[in-house]
Write an enzyme that holds these catalytic residues in place. Structure first.
Site, mmCIF file in Angstrom:
data_model
loop_
_atom_site.group_PDB
_atom_site.id
_atom_site.type_symbol
_atom_site.label_atom_id
_atom_site.label_comp_id
_atom_site.label_asym_id
_atom_site.label_seq_id
_atom_site.Cartn_x
_atom_site.Cartn_y
_atom_site.Cartn_z
ATOM 1 N N HIS B 205 0.728 -1.352 0.148
ATOM 2 C CA HIS B 205 0.003 0.024 -0.056
ATOM 3 C C HIS B 205 0.902 1.363 -0.089
ATOM 4 O O HIS B 205 1.944 1.297 0.441
ATOM 5 C CB HIS B 205 -0.866 0.021 1.244
ATOM 6 C CG HIS B 205 -1.810 -1.066 1.028
ATOM 7 N ND1 HIS B 205 -2.621 -1.574 2.203
ATOM 8 C CD2 HIS B 205 -2.350 -1.740 -0.127
ATOM 9 C CE1 HIS B 205 -3.503 -2.631 1.921
ATOM 10 N NE2 HIS B 205 -3.360 -2.648 0.611
ATOM 11 N N PHE B 206 0.707 2.167 -0.760
ATOM 12 C CA PHE B 206 1.118 3.480 -1.013
ATOM 13 C C PHE B 206 0.236 4.717 -1.120
ATOM 14 O O PHE B 206 -0.802 4.414 -1.650
ATOM 15 C CB PHE B 206 2.321 3.329 -1.818
ATOM 16 C CG PHE B 206 1.710 3.069 -3.107
ATOM 17 C CD1 PHE B 206 1.099 3.989 -4.018
ATOM 18 C CD2 PHE B 206 1.430 1.633 -3.660
ATOM 19 C CE1 PHE B 206 0.577 3.804 -5.333
ATOM 20 C CE2 PHE B 206 1.104 1.407 -5.127
ATOM 21 C CZ PHE B 206 0.559 2.620 -5.769
ATOM 22 N N HIS B 329 -10.305 -3.170 -6.085
ATOM 23 C CA HIS B 329 -9.905 -4.512 -6.870
ATOM 24 C C HIS B 329 -9.968 -5.693 -5.992
ATOM 25 O O HIS B 329 -9.359 -6.696 -6.337
ATOM 26 C CB HIS B 329 -8.872 -4.299 -7.465
ATOM 27 C CG HIS B 329 -7.648 -3.688 -6.602
ATOM 28 N ND1 HIS B 329 -6.619 -2.542 -7.052
ATOM 29 C CD2 HIS B 329 -7.218 -4.056 -5.561
ATOM 30 C CE1 HIS B 329 -5.844 -2.225 -6.095
ATOM 31 N NE2 HIS B 329 -5.963 -3.353 -5.265
ATOM 32 N N PRO B 361 -1.992 0.723 -11.068
ATOM 33 C CA PRO B 361 -0.728 1.106 -10.651
ATOM 34 C C PRO B 361 0.332 0.250 -11.124
ATOM 35 O O PRO B 361 0.252 -0.781 -11.119
ATOM 36 C CB PRO B 361 -0.634 0.974 -8.959
ATOM 37 C CG PRO B 361 -2.240 0.719 -8.740
ATOM 38 C CD PRO B 361 -2.860 0.287 -9.926
ATOM 39 N N GLY B 362 1.735 1.062 -11.421
ATOM 40 C CA GLY B 362 2.633 0.204 -11.918
ATOM 41 C C GLY B 362 3.447 -0.202 -10.433
ATOM 42 O O GLY B 362 2.755 -0.777 -9.624
ATOM 43 N N HIS B 387 -5.339 -5.312 -12.349
ATOM 44 C CA HIS B 387 -5.382 -4.209 -11.096
ATOM 45 C C HIS B 387 -4.008 -3.804 -10.975
ATOM 46 O O HIS B 387 -3.900 -2.871 -10.077
ATOM 47 C CB HIS B 387 -5.959 -4.831 -9.934
ATOM 48 C CG HIS B 387 -4.946 -5.750 -9.052
ATOM 49 N ND1 HIS B 387 -4.213 -6.676 -9.877
ATOM 50 C CD2 HIS B 387 -4.536 -5.597 -7.914
ATOM 51 C CE1 HIS B 387 -3.348 -7.375 -8.847
ATOM 52 N NE2 HIS B 387 -3.649 -6.757 -7.663
#
Lengths: 136, 464
Positions: B205-206, B329, B361-362, B387
């Site tokens: 998580h970020f 997701h 997100p990458g 996702h």
């Protein structure tokens, strides 16, 4: 045979394998493995020393190992309890009880959950073997 | 493991006949290179296991970011139909309604010099707690927590002046799943989650500060309010300890009742119950409550981000920061597909209805994408796309190959300001631990599931 544990490669999560001469030793070793995971390289033990009576119940051996670890995961998240050892540990047919001794301090890492994937706790040629996958 | 057969340029299939217990085929959207990477772990075996679930319809489907999980693979979906169809907590995962929210600021990358960029990342880290179990700014208990579980972020708007009604409207399902019942959420789940509203957590998580690097579909980008050079903020988090405990509780409950329902499974983590059973209904009500909590969590995090923007760039910049959208997701939802009601389990997969924004997100240091769902997703994947980039290396392998401190210096040198709670956590999420996000997104576009709208490049990361 000294009880042992090791972390096995898993793409996303952490798989814990435990070996010990007795079933009770598996549960005690699981405490040490979890402490290692929560602590990382935190160094000398600090924090207030605490004891908690812990009981887990399940209908089979594998689930009993998972539920035991789930109790410790819950204490780590809600009470900041990083366990050092389990004393007076008694393994019954459907339950395990012990006094978990540890210290309250901020764990470096938490475990989201203890899964039922590839869950094992059984006798093997050398004693007992446990396997559990943790969602981290 | 059975050989996947190529169906077309982007789709592979393992027929239902491959295993006696499979009820439907297992399908994977991938190109040849991604499939080769996917085959290095147990993803496809796990996808075949999903294909054994009672009441599963059409196929067990995986996206190109699929990787090995526990029970269900991560990056897949399964639709089940009443009356025989089941709901499986493992098909949603422990982090119920893990998802992403994209905020579009009114300022550009050019207006954010290095000093202010660093200050913004610092301010976000100060305003939004990250890391293991950190307490949040909104400690709710009792009736207030119940209200959030029932209503999601709308309660925070109306009772705490957090965020706006526009934010709620720009959220999948307007941040509230019907049927949420706090009484189905255990005391333990409440205790784990009560102090965590507005916190990011740890793991993958970020919060990422980004610049819009390229507009690929200009018309759609304009519709989403995105322009080249604009600074955006992507929030990735979920339902924290509350959701983890809800899943834990119901995996255990359903594991114990499989025999009563006559269900035999190849993996205990797939434990499930019929949708119309007591256990199935109870889980759906508890999962909906946890999903609403997760939307409230990202809503509160976004509030913290706006306060950080205000700290560094002023109140007008914060007021002009608009929510593009918020997608889940990890969730199960009752939806109509092909004229019938099905329960779509998305585990590491994003709803992508036609025209709907989707965020992929990458990894730190690589691009993220804004997509728009297309009609093809309704025809081929129950309105679903990928996702993320999808893990390629285990956390242990990533730590062996990457030194967290070195990675930090490399990211900073590459123009990404980083604030991380743990260098180990940083190394575990290193870019080389993930597949190539460009390749993943290209497959979902070529398969007609979604179109690329914009590519975003990180300029700052706050990590748990």
């Amino acid at each position: 045979m000294e009880p042992t544990h090791r972390w096995i490669e898993h793409t996303a999560e952490l798989q814990l394998e435990l070996h010990a001469r007795s079933e009770a030793a598996i549960f005690r070793q699981a405490v040490l493995a979890l402490r290692e995971l929560l602590e990382e390289d935190a160094g000398a033990a600090t924090g207030e020393r605490v004891e908690r009576q812990v009981e887990a119940e399940a209908t089979d051996r594998g689930a009993l190992l998972a539920e035991w670890l789930a109790e410790l995961v819950f204490l780590a998240e809600t009470e900041r309890l990083v366990p050092d050892e389990a004393r007076d540990l008694v393994v019954g047919e459907h339950s395990v009880t012990a006094v978990v001794v540890g210290r309250t301090r901020e764990p470096r890492h938490l475990v989201k959950a203890v899964t039922y994937h590839d869950l094992e706790l059984h006798r093997d040629r050398d004693g007992w073997r446990g396997n559990v996958v943790l969602d981290v | 493991m059975s050989e996947p057969v190529r169906v077309d340029d982007t789709l592979w299939e393992i027929p239902a006949a491959a295993r006696e217990d499979m009820r439907v085929p297992a399908r994977v959207f991938a190109d040849a290179d991604l499939l080769a990477a996917i085959r290095t772990d147990r993803s496809l075996e796990q996808l075949q296991n999903v294909a054994t679930l009672p009441g599963i319809v059409e196929a067990a489907i995986a996206m190109p970011d699929i990787h090995q999980g526990y029970g269900f693979p991560v990056g897949g979906l399964a639709a089940t139909a009443p009356p025989d169809g089941v709901v499986s907590p493992g098909g949603v995962g422990y982090d119920i309604n893990c998802g992403v929210r994209l905020l579009a600021t009114p300022f550009t990358h050019g207006e954010l010099d290095d000093r202010r960029r660093g200050a913004l990342v610092e301010a976000i880290a100060r305003r939004v707690p990250t890391g293991a179990g950190k307490g949040g700014p909104l400690a709710l208990r009792g009736a207030e927590l119940d209200a959030v579980l029932e209503q999601g972020p709308r309660w925070l708007v109306e009772h705490r002046d957090v965020g706006s009604d526009a934010d709620v409207r720009a959220t999948e399902s307007e941040g509230c799943l019907e049927g949420a019942d706090p009484r189905r959420v255990s005391a333990r789940a409440r205790e784990r989650g009560a102090g965590q509203l507005g916190t990011v957590g740890s793991g993958n998580h970020f919060i990422e500060v980004q610049r819009v690097e390229e507009l690929i579909d200009r018309d759609m980008a304009e519709r989403f309010g995105l322009r080249k050079g604009q600074v955006t903020v992507l929030v990735h988090s979920g339902s924290r300890g509350l959701g983890h405990q809800v899943c834990t509780d119901y995996v255990r409950t359903m594991d114990a009742t499989l025999g009563r329902h006559g269900i035999v499974l190849p993996d205990r983590q797939l434990s499930c119950a019929p949708l119309d059973s007591d256990e199935g209904r109870a889980y759906l009500a508890a999962m909906a409550a946890a999903a609403n909590f997760a939307w409230a969590n990202r809503h509160a995090i976004a509030h913290g981000v706006r306060r950080a923007i205000s700290d560094v760039l002023g109140a007008d910049a914060a007021a002009g920061t608009r929510q593009v959208y918020d997608v889940a997701h990890n969730v199960a939802k009752l939806e109509e597909h092909g004229g019938r009601l099905v329960c779509v389990h998305r585990k590491g997969a994003t709803r992508a209805f036609p025209g709907q924004p989707v965020f992929i997100p990458g990894s730190m240091g690589t691009a993220s994408y804004v997509l728009a769902g297309r009609e093809g997703s309704m025809a081929r994947s129950f309105g679903t796309v990928c996702h993320g980039a999808g893990r390629r290396l285990s956390r242990t392998a990533a730590k062996k190959q990457v030194d967290g401190a070195v990675l930090l210096r490399e990211l900073e040198a590459g123009g990404v300001a980083v604030r991380a709670a743990s260098s180990r956590g940083l190394a575990e999420e290193a870019p080389l631990a993930y597949k190539d996000v460009d390749a993943v997104v290209r497959v979902v576009e070529d398969a007609g599931l979604a179109r690329r709208v914009a590519r975003l490049r990180p300029i700052g990361v706050v990590k748990g």
